[in-house]
Write a protein that holds these residues in place. Structure first.
Motif, PDB file in Angstrom:
ATOM      1  N   HIS A 932      30.709  34.201  46.783  1.00 11.21           N
ATOM      2  CA  HIS A 932      30.711  35.716  46.802  1.00 11.21           C
ATOM      3  C   HIS A 932      31.401  36.047  45.273  1.00 11.21           C
ATOM      4  O   HIS A 932      31.984  35.360  45.097  1.00 11.21           O
ATOM      5  N   GLN A 933      31.035  37.307  45.769  1.00 15.45           N
ATOM      6  CA  GLN A 933      31.331  38.128  45.045  1.00 15.45           C
ATOM      7  C   GLN A 933      33.149  38.509  44.963  1.00 15.45           C
ATOM      8  O   GLN A 933      33.955  38.225  46.055  1.00 15.45           O
ATOM      9  N   GLY A 934      33.769  38.692  43.633  1.00 11.87           N
ATOM     10  CA  GLY A 934      35.145  38.805  43.972  1.00 11.87           C
ATOM     11  C   GLY A 934      35.338  40.097  44.319  1.00 11.87           C
ATOM     12  O   GLY A 934      35.247  41.183  44.626  1.00 11.87           O
ATOM     13  N   ILE A 935      36.794  40.619  44.766  1.00  6.50           N
ATOM     14  CA  ILE A 935      37.250  41.733  45.308  1.00  6.50           C
ATOM     15  C   ILE A 935      38.096  42.511  44.810  1.00  6.50           C
ATOM     16  O   ILE A 935      37.176  44.131  43.896  1.00  6.50           O
ATOM     17  N   GLY A 936      39.242  41.945  43.879  1.00  4.36           N
ATOM     18  CA  GLY A 936      39.689  43.109  42.795  1.00  4.36           C
ATOM     19  C   GLY A 936      40.529  44.339  43.219  1.00  4.36           C
ATOM     20  O   GLY A 936      40.999  43.841  44.330  1.00  4.36           O
ATOM     21  N   THR A 937      40.827  45.184  42.305  1.00  3.42           N
ATOM     22  CA  THR A 937      41.479  45.994  43.103  1.00  3.42           C
ATOM     23  C   THR A 937      41.181  47.428  42.182  1.00  3.42           C
ATOM     24  O   THR A 937      42.317  48.131  41.775  1.00  3.42           O
ATOM     25  N   ALA A 938      39.822  47.767  42.356  1.00  2.00           N
ATOM     26  CA  ALA A 938      39.402  49.158  41.620  1.00  2.00           C
ATOM     27  C   ALA A 938      39.377  50.217  42.887  1.00  2.00           C
ATOM     28  O   ALA A 938      39.123  50.920  41.756  1.00  2.00           O
ATOM     29  N   THR A 939      40.327  49.865  43.473  1.00  2.00           N
ATOM     30  CA  THR A 939      40.072  51.753  44.278  1.00  2.00           C
ATOM     31  C   THR A 939      41.599  51.955  42.970  1.00  2.00           C
ATOM     32  O   THR A 939      41.466  52.806  42.885  1.00  2.00           O
ATOM     33  N   CYS A 940      42.249  51.158  42.527  1.00  2.00           N
ATOM     34  CA  CYS A 940      43.363  51.638  41.852  1.00  2.00           C
ATOM     35  C   CYS A 940      43.517  50.171  40.489  1.00  2.00           C
ATOM     36  O   CYS A 940      43.955  49.613  41.562  1.00  2.00           O
ATOM     37  N   GLY A 941      43.026  50.164  39.649  1.00  4.76           N
ATOM     38  CA  GLY A 941      42.987  49.387  38.887  1.00  4.76           C
ATOM     39  C   GLY A 941      42.472  48.777  38.215  1.00  4.76           C
ATOM     40  O   GLY A 941      41.326  49.687  38.965  1.00  4.76           O
ATOM     41  N   PRO A 942      42.124  47.787  38.057  1.00  2.67           N
ATOM     42  CA  PRO A 942      40.766  46.793  37.093  1.00  2.67           C
ATOM     43  C   PRO A 942      40.294  45.791  37.953  1.00  2.67           C
ATOM     44  O   PRO A 942      40.437  46.626  39.374  1.00  2.67           O
ATOM     45  N   ARG A 943      38.780  46.122  37.583  1.00  4.94           N
ATOM     46  CA  ARG A 943      38.043  45.500  38.680  1.00  4.94           C
ATOM     47  C   ARG A 943      38.404  43.690  39.204  1.00  4.94           C
ATOM     48  O   ARG A 943      39.623  43.631  37.776  1.00  4.94           O
ATOM     49  N   PRO A 944      37.272  43.123  39.327  1.00  2.00           N
ATOM     50  CA  PRO A 944      37.669  41.318  39.369  1.00  2.00           C
ATOM     51  C   PRO A 944      37.605  40.954  37.987  1.00  2.00           C
ATOM     52  O   PRO A 944      36.685  41.907  36.310  1.00  2.00           O
ATOM     53  N   LEU A 945      38.772  40.215  37.864  1.00  3.30           N
ATOM     54  CA  LEU A 945      38.612  40.200  36.614  1.00  3.30           C
ATOM     55  C   LEU A 945      36.912  38.801  36.436  1.00  3.30           C
ATOM     56  O   LEU A 945      36.379  38.327  37.284  1.00  3.30           O
ATOM     57  N   PRO A 946      37.104  38.901  35.372  1.00  2.90           N
ATOM     58  CA  PRO A 946      35.465  38.355  34.876  1.00  2.90           C
ATOM     59  C   PRO A 946      35.038  36.432  35.872  1.00  2.90           C
ATOM     60  O   PRO A 946      34.628  36.539  35.816  1.00  2.90           O
ATOM     61  N   ALA A 947      36.224  36.226  35.609  1.00  2.31           N
ATOM     62  CA  ALA A 947      35.389  34.341  36.092  1.00  2.31           C
ATOM     63  C   ALA A 947      35.230  34.758  37.930  1.00  2.31           C
ATOM     64  O   ALA A 947      35.092  33.686  38.953  1.00  2.31           O
ATOM     65  N   TYR A 948      35.601  35.839  38.020  1.00  3.03           N
ATOM     66  CA  TYR A 948      35.324  36.025  39.356  1.00  3.03           C
ATOM     67  C   TYR A 948      33.876  36.790  40.029  1.00  3.03           C
ATOM     68  O   TYR A 948      33.499  37.297  41.095  1.00  3.03           O
ATOM     69  N   ASP A 949      32.844  37.380  39.068  1.00  2.00           N
ATOM     70  CA  ASP A 949      31.610  38.460  38.801  1.00  2.00           C
ATOM     71  C   ASP A 949      31.167  37.238  39.766  1.00  2.00           C
ATOM     72  O   ASP A 949      30.827  35.556  39.153  1.00  2.00           O
ATOM     73  N   LEU A 950      30.700  37.282  40.142  1.00  2.74           N
ATOM     74  CA  LEU A 950      28.785  36.313  41.215  1.00  2.74           C
ATOM     75  C   LEU A 950      27.532  36.871  41.202  1.00  2.74           C
ATOM     76  O   LEU A 950      26.948  37.538  41.126  1.00  2.74           O
ATOM     77  N   LEU A 951      27.690  36.383  39.371  1.00  3.33           N
ATOM     78  CA  LEU A 951      26.416  36.154  38.352  1.00  3.33           C
ATOM     79  C   LEU A 951      25.240  35.398  39.002  1.00  3.33           C
ATOM     80  O   LEU A 951      25.618  34.563  39.421  1.00  3.33           O
TER      81      LEU A 951
END
Length: 964
Positions: A932-951
């Motif tokens: 799965h793609q990571g969740i992060g906290t982009a609603t306010c704050g950073p998107r998922p860390l690069p390690a959690y991107d599902l490419l």
């Protein structure tokens, strides 16, 4: 009355401390008479004691009138719901008139009328005499009632206007909820007391300002005079050890009772200290909220909030963005929470205009801002839990901050000052930020942040502790990245921790939607579900985010070695003697042994007992830290922390008896591409006998589907898709790359990218089906209007169970992360009621969430697998599952897979706006995922860390299906 006045009030008495007193008082809460008018220009004759209010409605006080059928709530985050033209307000100004008759006890003389909170402009009359007016919605105000009280019947009248010049100071990311929403009291108390109780090196220093004398019986202190100072042996107050001493101040006409906690907050070499020790804040931001009562929160609910925080290892609260009801601070004193007390100030909406006209920098608003700061400090100055004063929130910069800060430092130099809105920290003692990324937090921890333009201010700021007054926005599914933030906080002494945004979803109970958010009351201007951003749901059920936070905030950690476990004490102010430690061994989720561990009070290495051999399978050791005895905030046995280690991994013998999809007698060796199916026990296409009870044939009768059969499972011969699994009709599995977007997916822009890319509308093309010793189905999966695709090759084998090896290879230039890589299938809803699985649980987990999930054997109904986010979205994924039983079959991963089971499709989940929109269908939708793609906290704050991107990448999913 001029609602556009800059004055904070008139006729008010000097602010003073909140405390318990034996002075007589009358509780004026209860049922009042109420009338709502659409404008402020209403005659004032209602204030007369003989006015006939028989045609009015009843309204409880405290409450908000919009939650009792008078008008409607409205939610905005940043923008003002009125034109921004300070101090002007619209003619359309909802105005509530209140009347309350009460009888004065015989012999009563004098007294003060005390209002703890009314939004936003309240004007008060007693027996027809105007006492004055006040602004500052979440702060107390008192009026001298003595000259106008009468023996017997008295009438109190209050007019509350929703909009005023003060509205521009209260743009605080919350529902706009007017009314008298805190307590109203007539009291004969007039005393004010300021107790100072510091602590250093095992000794406490006590003094006080005010009338009378101070006694602390437990310490042998009797008749301490104002201004005198005494030093004595005491137990310190901390959030971990909230020891309080009952104190009595004997004043003229009354006896004041309060609880004293000895503690000292200081800053040394950029480190925040409490009683000389480093203080790490593991905090949450807390708005006052109840789904039925709004900000009129019952005392029992406040107490349950504090208990819930303590039970989830939260040790600090920021009172965003205003002082709370004073009872909440009493609870923080008693049960132990560090508190940043925040002034009733936010002017966020001016940020959209470059802060032009901002009241923070408008000298006409100086008195109002200073008044709010004074009233907070004076009310809350005796609380040991309050360790910082905050000047407000998101109010830009300006001259009035200096006025507030200077007065506060002079009045109470014992507490540091906080304010995030000015990054130069010109008027604060701590460096505070919101939603700084992990990389920036680390740079600040190393004192390598970007410099300020002013070298003097820069040097000053680098000597300050750093905290995140808001981080990890808990909106919907998430927040992700908690563990990585905490690791940084614990690594660098300068980092004092921070506060998650926020404690609770502000969903108002709604007859149609279940819980309402912005826009559900027809607001023309609103910020949607941005108010649904809490660690607990509106009914205070913990969300997965809070369960994860408990794990991340654990004050005890475990490091496993060969036959030993090292127990690390992460408490700042206490040892481990209040805990007991239990070690459990499970094999495939079944307990085979359990022992108590003898752990030193200071922590350290502990030898593990020998555990007996057991059946084959994964053997997991779990060590739990539990309360050894009842604590005020949780019973004995409450789990505080846990750790796990894998002892052995059972490796089953390889399966070499693959007999599925056996060729018919007439098939050429090596298999062939087919366009027909196979039926068990049937005839070959040329009429010959099939081997091993498996054969191929065309057709299957009028209207029948050609099938390829292995045992009691079947595949569609044209699509190669599984249609029957151990006798159960199924559809799928087939490759899936999409999920119902989370709030964070939307904020990150991924949801839009997935929609433009077409991940929610994939097409599936069968290129080739080959039947031999395995069934091979080669497909291309792609959305319309793009040249991107995925080659998906399904390889099925049968040995009494079905084994799937799915090879996935991207075609084209896939630049953005995909939502998921896995397969989806459906089966009859009645076929599965309960799911049992072995793997992490019991709650959901995604790549950067799910820290609280531990390996074990778990069971839940399909309904219990869902996380009921107020705004529906992707949820309920169980990660790293080894096997799961669903009705009549078991699915296993080789080695693991992700599991989601729902009674609605991902498309239905994405389309839903509220919980009731999701209606169970007659199919069960099963997702078996590789990643799965990571969740992060982009609603306010950073998107998922690069390690959690599902490419998109070449990868393989391996699954096995067996009859349960």
């Amino acid at each position: 009355m001029d609602l556009e006045t800059f004055s904070p009030g008139s006729g008010r008495l000097e602010p003073r401390a909140a405390f318990r007193t034996d002075a007589p008082s009358l509780d004026l809460n209860g049922t009042w008479r109420f009338r709502l008018s659409p404008t402020a220009n209403v005659p004032e004759d209602f204030a007369g004691p003989d006015y006939d209010d028989s045609g009015w409605d009843d309204l409880p006080v405290p409450s908000h009138w919009v939650l009792h059928g008078h008008g409607a709530p409205a939610y905005t985050n940043v923008v003002y719901p009125i034109p921004v033209d300070p101090p002007r307000v619209p003619d359309e100004n909802p105005t509530g008139d209140y009347r309350r008759a009460f009888d004065l006890p015989e012999g009563w003389t004098g007294g003060r009328l005390r209002f703890e909170g009314a939004e936003s402009f309240a004007r008060v009359w007693l027996n027809g005499h105007e006492l004055g007016f006040s602004t500052g919605s979440r702060l107390p105000v008192e009026y001298d009632a003595g000259p106008y009280l009468r023996p017997g019947r008295n009438v109190l009248a209050v007019r509350v206007h929703q909009w005023s010049a003060a509205t521009y100071l209260e743009d605080q990311d919350m529902w706009w909820l007017p009314g008298i929403f805190r307590d109203v009291t007539l009291t004969r108390s007039a005393a004010d007391v300021f107790v100072r109780a510091s602590y250093q090196d095992g000794r406490g220093t006590l003094s006080f300002d005010g009338p009378g004398t101070l006694s602390v019986p437990e310490l042998g202190v009797e008749g301490l005079e104002p201004g005198a100072e005494i030093t004595l042996d005491v137990r310190p107050w901390t959030a971990e050890t909230p020891h309080l001493y009952d104190a009595v101040v004997t004043c003229p006409g009354e006896t004041v009772r309060l609880r004293v906690g000895f503690r000292t907050i200081s800053i040394v070499d950029s480190v925040l200290l409490a009683n000389g020790r480093p203080l790490l804040l593991k905090g949450v931001n807390r708005h006052e909220f109840h789904p039925e009562h709004g900000r009129a929160v019952p005392y029992e609910t406040m107490r349950e909030d504090v208990l819930l925080m303590k039970r989830h290892n939260v040790n600090a609260v920021r009172t965003s963005h205003y002082p709370p009801h004073p009872d909440f601070l009493d609870l923080c004193d008693e049960l132990g929470l560090w508190v940043i007390d925040e002034c009733d100030l936010e002017t966020h909406g001016f940020g959209g205009f470059g802060w032009r006209g901002n009241p923070t920098d408008d000298p006409r608003y100086e008195d109002a801002l200073l008044d709010r700061m004074r009233r907070m400090v004076e009310r809350d100055k005796n609380h040991p839990s309050v360790i910082m004063w905050s000047l407000g929130n998101e109010a830009g910069v300006g001259r009035n901050l200096a006025v507030m800060a200077d007065w506060t430092r002079e009045r109470d130099p014992s507490r540091p000052l906080h304010y995030e809105g000015d990054w130069s920290c010109a008027h604060t003692d701590v460096y505070s930020r919101m939603y700084a990324s992990h990389a920036e937090v680390e740079a600040i921890g190393r004192r390598e942040e970007d410099p300020l333009d002013d070298p003097e201010l820069d040097a000053r700021r680098r000597q300050m502790p750093f905290l995140q007054c808001e981080y990890a926005h808990a909106m919907g599914n998430g927040p992700g990245g908690l563990a990585e933030y905490q690791e940084l906080f614990e690594r660098y002494p300068r980092l004092a921790g921070g506060f998650i945004w926020e404690w609770i979803d502000h969903g108002l109970t709604h007859p149609e939607h279940g819980y309402a958010y912005g826009g559900d009351y027809g607001e023309l201007v609103h910020d949607g579900n941005f108010v649904i951003d809490g660690l607990v749901f509106p009914d205070r059920t913990p969300s997965p985010g809070l369960i994860d936070l408990k794990k991340v905030f654990e004050p005890v950690t475990f490091e496993f070695g060969d036959g030993v476990v090292r127990v690390v004490n992460g408490h700042g102010f206490t040892d481990l003697s209040h805990l007991r430690f239990v070690a459990t061994v499970q094999v495939e989720g079944e307990t085979v042994a359990e022992h108590r561990l003898d752990v030193p009070a200071q922590g350290g290495e502990c030898k593990l007992p020998g555990f007996p051999d057991g059946p084959g399978g994964e053997r997991w050791l779990t060590v739990r830290a539990e309360l050894a005895a009842d604590e005020p905030w949780a019973p004995a046995g409450h789990e505080v922390a846990w750790g796990q280690a894998l002892l052995t991994l059972h490796d089953p013998a390889p399966n070499d008896l693959l007999t599925a999809f056996t060729r018919t007698a007439t098939e050429p060796a090596g298999g062939e591409v087919i366009d027909a199916g196979v039926v068990a026990g049937g005839e070959s296409r040329d009429g010959g006998e099939s081997r091993d009870g498996v054969g191929l044939r065309y057709g299957g009768g009028a209207g029948a589907r050609d099938e390829l059969i292995a045992g009691d499972s079947a595949f569609d011969a044209v699509t190669g898709r599984l249609v029957r699994l151990f006798g159960t009709e199924v559809e799928g599995p087939r490759l899936d790359l999409w999920r119902a977007p989370t709030d964070n997916d939307r904020a990150d822009g991924l949801a839009d990218k997935w929609h433009r890319l077409g991940l929610d509308r994939l097409t599936h093309r069968v290129d080739e089906i080959t039947a031999g010793e395995e069934l091979v189905v080669r497909t291309r999966v792609a959305p319309a209007a793009t040249n991107l695709g995925m080659l998906a090759t399904y390889r099925w084998t049968f040995d009494g169970g079905l084994r799937l090896v799915l090879d996935i290879e991207p075609e084209g230039d896939w630049r953005d992360p995909v939502a998921r890589i896995g397969v989806t299938m459906t089966l009859p809803g009645a076929a599965v009621d309960r799911v049992t699985w072995f793997g992490p649980g019991p709650g959901e987990a995604y790549p950067d969430t799910g820290m609280a999930a531990r390996v074990g054997r778990w069971s839940a109904t399909v309904e219990e697998l869902q996380t009921p986010y107020v705004r529906p979205q992707e949820n309920g994924h169980r990660a790293d599952v080894r096997w799961a039983e669903l009705g009549g079959f078991r699915v296993s991963g080789e080695p693991t897979f992700g599991l989601t089971a729902r009674r609605w499709s991902a498309a239905e989940l994405a389309a839903a706006r509220h919980r009731p929109d999701l209606v169970a269908g007659d199919r069960l939708h099963l997702h078996l995922d590789l990643a799965h793609q990571g969740i992060g906290t982009a609603t306010c704050g950073p998107r998922p860390l690069p390690a959690y991107d599902l490419l998109a990448r070449r990868t393989t999913l391996r699954l096995r299906f067996d009859r349960a």
